[in-house]
Design a protein around this motif. Structure first.
Motif, short mmCIF file in Angstrom:
data_model
loop_
_atom_site.label_atom_id
_atom_site.label_comp_id
_atom_site.label_asym_id
_atom_site.label_seq_id
_atom_site.Cartn_x
_atom_site.Cartn_y
_atom_site.Cartn_z
N HIS A 1 0.84 -1.20 0.00
CA HIS A 1 0.00 0.00 0.00
C HIS A 1 0.87 1.24 0.00
CE1 HIS A 1 -3.67 -2.26 0.53
NE2 HIS A 1 -3.01 -3.01 1.39
N PHE A 2 0.34 2.32 -0.57
CA PHE A 2 1.04 3.60 -0.54
C PHE A 2 0.08 4.69 -0.10
CE2 PHE A 2 -0.83 3.51 -4.73
CZ PHE A 2 -1.24 4.82 -4.95
N ASP A 3 0.63 5.75 0.48
CA ASP A 3 -0.16 6.90 0.92
C ASP A 3 0.77 8.11 0.92
OD1 ASP A 3 -2.01 8.66 1.96
OD2 ASP A 3 -2.08 7.74 3.94
N VAL A 4 0.50 9.06 0.01
CA VAL A 4 1.31 10.26 -0.12
C VAL A 4 0.40 11.47 0.08
CG1 VAL A 4 2.92 11.55 -1.57
CG2 VAL A 4 2.81 9.05 -1.76
N PRO A 5 0.36 12.04 1.29
CA PRO A 5 -0.48 13.21 1.54
C PRO A 5 0.27 14.51 1.25
CG PRO A 5 0.41 12.41 3.61
CD PRO A 5 0.92 11.48 2.53
N TYR A 6 -0.49 15.55 0.92
CA TYR A 6 0.06 16.90 0.77
C TYR A 6 -1.05 17.87 1.16
CZ TYR A 6 2.19 21.08 -1.15
OH TYR A 6 2.73 22.34 -1.30
N GLY A 7 -0.98 18.42 2.37
CA GLY A 7 -2.06 19.27 2.88
C GLY A 7 -3.34 18.47 2.95
#
Length: 137
Positions: free
Chosen positions: A37-43
């Protein structure tokens, strides 16, 4: 009598070989490609989902989100063998002021495929906003 005995023995050997062949084939099924799984948040925006690691490519599927109609988001994936880049691509079109699901694959043409990837959330596919590296499981 000998002919009947030989024919019976031949039939028995043939039946045993057939059963053994079926057992060997059933046990030799290929293992499923590994996933992570991947998770890349930005704001308040993000890209998240699943990576599937194939022999010569990596598939990515998930969802990316933009909260503003003027701040568009695209998900990019770069594949690597060690530190050598193998391929890169992004999902088009960008999403602006909404969320959207995506699925695409990127080439990883090296023996055994990619050893790691970089997943990025970009602005319109031209500016990296946030990136994370993920290793093959």
């Amino acid at each position: 009598m000998r002919t009947q005995l030989a024919a019976g023995l031949g039939t028995l050997v043939l039946a045993a070989a057939t059963l053994l062949g079926q057992s060997a084939t059933a046990g030799a099924q290929a293992a499923a490609d590994p996933t992570s799984h991947f998770d890349v948040p930005y704001g308040n925006t993000y890209t998240r989902g699943t990576l599937t690691w194939h022999n010569r490519s990596v598939s990515i599927s998930g969802e990316h989100k933009s909260v503003s109609p003027t701040s568009c988001r695209t998900t990019w994936l770069t594949t690597y063998s060690g530190t050598k880049p193998l391929g890169a691509d992004g999902y088009r079109p960008s999403v602006c002021g909404a969320s959207a699901k995506f699925t695409f694959s990127v080439v990883a043409d090296a023996p055994g495929g990619a050893t790691r990837v970089k997943v990025c959330l970009d602005h319109k596919g031209i500016e990296d906003l946030a990136c994370k590296y993920y290793r093959r499981p």
